[in-house]
Design a protein around this motif. Sequence first.
Motif, PDB file in Angstrom:
ATOM      1  N   LEU A  84       0.842  -1.203   0.000  1.00 24.70           N
ATOM      2  CA  LEU A  84       0.000   0.000   0.000  1.00 24.70           C
ATOM      3  C   LEU A  84       0.879   1.256   0.000  1.00 24.70           C
ATOM      4  CD1 LEU A  84      -2.924   1.114   0.233  1.00 24.70           C
ATOM      5  CD2 LEU A  84      -2.569   1.197   2.694  1.00 24.70           C
ATOM      6  N   GLU A  85       1.885   1.252   0.852  1.00 31.95           N
ATOM      7  CA  GLU A  85       2.759   2.419   0.932  1.00 31.95           C
ATOM      8  C   GLU A  85       3.555   2.585  -0.366  1.00 31.95           C
ATOM      9  OE1 GLU A  85       4.983   2.924   4.519  1.00 31.95           O
ATOM     10  OE2 GLU A  85       5.919   4.772   3.781  1.00 31.95           O
ATOM     11  N   ARG A  86       4.010   1.462  -0.908  1.00 29.65           N
ATOM     12  CA  ARG A  86       4.759   1.521  -2.173  1.00 29.65           C
ATOM     13  C   ARG A  86       3.897   2.154  -3.282  1.00 29.65           C
ATOM     14  NH1 ARG A  86       5.541  -0.423  -6.779  1.00 29.65           N
ATOM     15  NH2 ARG A  86       3.788  -1.868  -6.701  1.00 29.65           N
ATOM     16  N   ARG A  87       2.635   1.718  -3.338  1.00 27.00           N
ATOM     17  CA  ARG A  87       1.740   2.247  -4.383  1.00 27.00           C
ATOM     18  C   ARG A  87       1.467   3.738  -4.173  1.00 27.00           C
ATOM     19  NH1 ARG A  87      -2.812  -2.569  -4.713  1.00 27.00           N
ATOM     20  NH2 ARG A  87      -1.384  -4.234  -5.235  1.00 27.00           N
ATOM     21  N   LEU A  88       1.325   4.143  -2.929  1.00 30.27           N
ATOM     22  CA  LEU A  88       1.076   5.573  -2.650  1.00 30.27           C
ATOM     23  C   LEU A  88       2.275   6.419  -3.058  1.00 30.27           C
ATOM     24  CD1 LEU A  88      -0.781   5.836   0.774  1.00 30.27           C
ATOM     25  CD2 LEU A  88      -1.586   6.521  -1.475  1.00 30.27           C
ATOM     26  N   ARG A  89       3.480   5.889  -2.791  1.00 29.52           N
ATOM     27  CA  ARG A  89       4.685   6.649  -3.146  1.00 29.52           C
ATOM     28  C   ARG A  89       4.905   6.675  -4.654  1.00 29.52           C
ATOM     29  NH1 ARG A  89       7.080   8.771   0.803  1.00 29.52           N
ATOM     30  NH2 ARG A  89       6.792   7.882   2.861  1.00 29.52           N
ATOM     31  N   ALA A  90       4.569   5.590  -5.315  1.00 24.56           N
ATOM     32  CA  ALA A  90       4.790   5.487  -6.761  1.00 24.56           C
ATOM     33  C   ALA A  90       3.982   6.541  -7.513  1.00 24.56           C
ATOM     34  CB  ALA A  90       4.440   4.087  -7.248  1.00 24.56           C
ATOM     35  N   ARG A  91       2.877   6.970  -6.918  1.00 27.83           N
ATOM     36  CA  ARG A  91       2.063   8.003  -7.564  1.00 27.83           C
ATOM     37  C   ARG A  91       2.808   9.329  -7.686  1.00 27.83           C
ATOM     38  NH1 ARG A  91      -3.620   8.570  -4.653  1.00 27.83           N
ATOM     39  NH2 ARG A  91      -4.570   6.587  -5.148  1.00 27.83           N
ATOM     40  N   ALA A  92       3.638   9.592  -6.660  1.00 26.15           N
ATOM     41  CA  ALA A  92       4.481  10.799  -6.640  1.00 26.15           C
ATOM     42  C   ALA A  92       3.697  12.086  -6.836  1.00 26.15           C
ATOM     43  CB  ALA A  92       5.587  10.703  -7.692  1.00 26.15           C
ATOM     44  N   GLN A  93       2.421  12.035  -6.528  1.00 26.45           N
ATOM     45  CA  GLN A  93       1.625  13.262  -6.686  1.00 26.45           C
ATOM     46  C   GLN A  93       1.461  13.957  -5.352  1.00 26.45           C
ATOM     47  OE1 GLN A  93      -2.104  12.700  -8.562  1.00 26.45           O
ATOM     48  NE2 GLN A  93      -1.222  12.480 -10.576  1.00 26.45           N
ATOM     49  N   ASP A  94       1.515  13.176  -4.296  1.00 27.75           N
ATOM     50  CA  ASP A  94       1.274  13.746  -2.979  1.00 27.75           C
ATOM     51  C   ASP A  94       2.600  13.963  -2.254  1.00 27.75           C
ATOM     52  OD1 ASP A  94      -1.513  13.728  -3.237  1.00 27.75           O
ATOM     53  OD2 ASP A  94      -1.562  11.593  -2.782  1.00 27.75           O
ATOM     54  N   THR A  95       2.622  14.934  -1.389  1.00 24.69           N
ATOM     55  CA  THR A  95       3.827  15.201  -0.594  1.00 24.69           C
ATOM     56  C   THR A  95       3.981  14.109   0.467  1.00 24.69           C
ATOM     57  OG1 THR A  95       2.584  16.467   1.015  1.00 24.69           O
ATOM     58  CG2 THR A  95       3.480  17.688  -0.859  1.00 24.69           C
ATOM     59  N   ASP A  96       5.195  14.043   1.081  1.00 28.32           N
ATOM     60  CA  ASP A  96       5.451  13.051   2.130  1.00 28.32           C
ATOM     61  C   ASP A  96       4.426  13.138   3.257  1.00 28.32           C
ATOM     62  OD1 ASP A  96       7.531  11.973   0.838  1.00 28.32           O
ATOM     63  OD2 ASP A  96       9.084  12.614   2.261  1.00 28.32           O
ATOM     64  N   ASP A  97       4.096  14.378   3.611  1.00 34.11           N
ATOM     65  CA  ASP A  97       3.124  14.573   4.685  1.00 34.11           C
ATOM     66  C   ASP A  97       1.777  13.969   4.333  1.00 34.11           C
ATOM     67  OD1 ASP A  97       4.774  15.824   6.345  1.00 34.11           O
ATOM     68  OD2 ASP A  97       3.867  17.836   6.202  1.00 34.11           O
ATOM     69  N   VAL A  98       1.377  14.190   3.094  1.00 32.43           N
ATOM     70  CA  VAL A  98       0.075  13.665   2.652  1.00 32.43           C
ATOM     71  C   VAL A  98       0.119  12.131   2.643  1.00 32.43           C
ATOM     72  CG1 VAL A  98      -1.564  13.550   0.735  1.00 32.43           C
ATOM     73  CG2 VAL A  98      -0.514  15.728   1.336  1.00 32.43           C
ATOM     74  N   VAL A  99       1.240  11.569   2.158  1.00 34.18           N
ATOM     75  CA  VAL A  99       1.377  10.104   2.124  1.00 34.18           C
ATOM     76  C   VAL A  99       1.282   9.551   3.552  1.00 34.18           C
ATOM     77  CG1 VAL A  99       2.939   8.172   1.637  1.00 34.18           C
ATOM     78  CG2 VAL A  99       2.718  10.023  -0.019  1.00 34.18           C
ATOM     79  N   ALA A 100       2.006  10.191   4.481  1.00 34.61           N
ATOM     80  CA  ALA A 100       1.990   9.730   5.873  1.00 34.61           C
ATOM     81  C   ALA A 100       0.571   9.817   6.446  1.00 34.61           C
ATOM     82  CB  ALA A 100       2.948  10.564   6.708  1.00 34.61           C
ATOM     83  N   GLY A 101      -0.102  10.909   6.124  1.00 40.09           N
ATOM     84  CA  GLY A 101      -1.472  11.094   6.592  1.00 40.09           C
ATOM     85  C   GLY A 101      -2.392  10.016   6.047  1.00 40.09           C
ATOM     86  N   ARG A 102      -2.207   9.691   4.788  1.00 38.98           N
ATOM     87  CA  ARG A 102      -3.074   8.679   4.156  1.00 38.98           C
ATOM     88  C   ARG A 102      -2.792   7.272   4.687  1.00 38.98           C
ATOM     89  NH1 ARG A 102      -5.467  10.536  -1.458  1.00 38.98           N
ATOM     90  NH2 ARG A 102      -5.822  12.648  -0.790  1.00 38.98           N
ATOM     91  N   MET A 103      -1.521   7.012   4.997  1.00 36.66           N
ATOM     92  CA  MET A 103      -1.189   5.714   5.587  1.00 36.66           C
ATOM     93  C   MET A 103      -1.884   5.567   6.938  1.00 36.66           C
ATOM     94  SD  MET A 103       0.493   3.805   3.592  1.00 36.66           S
ATOM     95  CE  MET A 103       0.996   2.493   4.704  1.00 36.66           C
ATOM     96  N   ALA A 104      -1.890   6.651   7.696  1.00 34.12           N
ATOM     97  CA  ALA A 104      -2.542   6.611   9.012  1.00 34.12           C
ATOM     98  C   ALA A 104      -4.050   6.418   8.848  1.00 34.12           C
ATOM     99  CB  ALA A 104      -2.252   7.899   9.772  1.00 34.12           C
ATOM    100  N   LYS A 105      -4.605   7.084   7.848  1.00 32.13           N
ATOM    101  CA  LYS A 105      -6.050   6.994   7.606  1.00 32.13           C
ATOM    102  C   LYS A 105      -6.444   5.629   7.037  1.00 32.13           C
ATOM    103  CE  LYS A 105      -7.809  11.086   8.598  1.00 32.13           C
ATOM    104  NZ  LYS A 105      -8.921  11.265   9.520  1.00 32.13           N
ATOM    105  N   ALA A 106      -5.493   5.000   6.344  1.00 28.53           N
ATOM    106  CA  ALA A 106      -5.803   3.730   5.668  1.00 28.53           C
ATOM    107  C   ALA A 106      -6.290   2.691   6.674  1.00 28.53           C
ATOM    108  CB  ALA A 106      -4.575   3.214   4.917  1.00 28.53           C
ATOM    109  N   SER A 107      -5.633   2.656   7.805  1.00 29.64           N
ATOM    110  CA  SER A 107      -5.984   1.666   8.813  1.00 29.64           C
ATOM    111  C   SER A 107      -7.411   1.918   9.319  1.00 29.64           C
ATOM    112  CB  SER A 107      -4.938   1.738   9.928  1.00 29.64           C
ATOM    113  OG  SER A 107      -5.506   1.394  11.138  1.00 29.64           O
ATOM    114  N   GLU A 108      -7.740   3.182   9.501  1.00 33.17           N
ATOM    115  CA  GLU A 108      -9.089   3.543   9.935  1.00 33.17           C
ATOM    116  C   GLU A 108     -10.124   3.183   8.856  1.00 33.17           C
ATOM    117  OE1 GLU A 108      -9.317   7.726  11.006  1.00 33.17           O
ATOM    118  OE2 GLU A 108     -11.417   7.696  10.390  1.00 33.17           O
ATOM    119  N   GLU A 109      -9.790   3.519   7.612  1.00 31.36           N
ATOM    120  CA  GLU A 109     -10.698   3.214   6.487  1.00 31.36           C
ATOM    121  C   GLU A 109     -10.931   1.696   6.383  1.00 31.36           C
ATOM    122  OE1 GLU A 109     -11.915   5.619   4.185  1.00 31.36           O
ATOM    123  OE2 GLU A 109     -12.934   4.125   2.953  1.00 31.36           O
TER     124      GLU A 109
END
Length: 210
Positions: A134-159
């Motif tokens: 999941l993290e690899r795929r989020l980073r591969a997009r390279a559209q979001d900043t590190d902060d956004v990626v970290a935020g989404r990883m945290a949210k992923a577990s909740e989702e």
Amino acid sequence: MVEIARRGLMFVLSSPSGAGKTTLSRMLLRTDRNVIMSVSATTRPPRPGEQDGKDYFFVSTEDFGLMVNRSELLEHAKVFGNYYGTPKAAVERALKSGQDVLFDIDWQGTQQLEQSAATDLVRVFILPPSTMELERRLRARAQDTDDVVAGRMAKASEEMSHWAEYDYVIINNDVDTSFAQLQAILTAERLKRVRQTGLSDFAKQLREGL
Ligand code: 5GP
């Protein structure tokens, strides 16, 4: 060939960002002419390449509030600090004409649709094969900043904690396999008796020997 009139269905795909939902949605829209995408309204700014009216209707917070007040949205929710909602009119038109509508909405919106449109609803949750992937795929997009990626990883577990509120769950190991599974779900759901609104007339004609 006999074609039985049917009511379209609401096909909801939910997943944490990066689980493959967008790829699967695009494959479905490309290969199945009877499926259209519901275009949501959002207050978040467009990402590079996103088009207004195609990816989203990009609106101000004020306009979004007006849409809510006028009951123009089927559901709406706040996700990652921005508002998202589904315009009602286009969906109702499509369902009546027998077209299926694909939704890329989160669990909050899905719960609201369950309250207001349960019989039209088919809910699919897509899980990634692992956290690392999941993290690899989020980073591969390279559209979001590190902060956004970290935020989404945290949210992923909740989702992902909402997986049990869905009718079907697909683990997206391999996109072609997942896509075949998605098509199988759609085929079966289209055949449900309640959706085949033209069946009673057809069966009557058959029984009367016409
Ligand atoms: P993104 O900003 O990455 O396009 O979407 C962020 C999240 O908002 C995704 O989980 C997506 O499914 C969700 N989302 C997009 N449109 C809607 C909508 O109309 N309603 C709801 N409830 N969620 C939405």
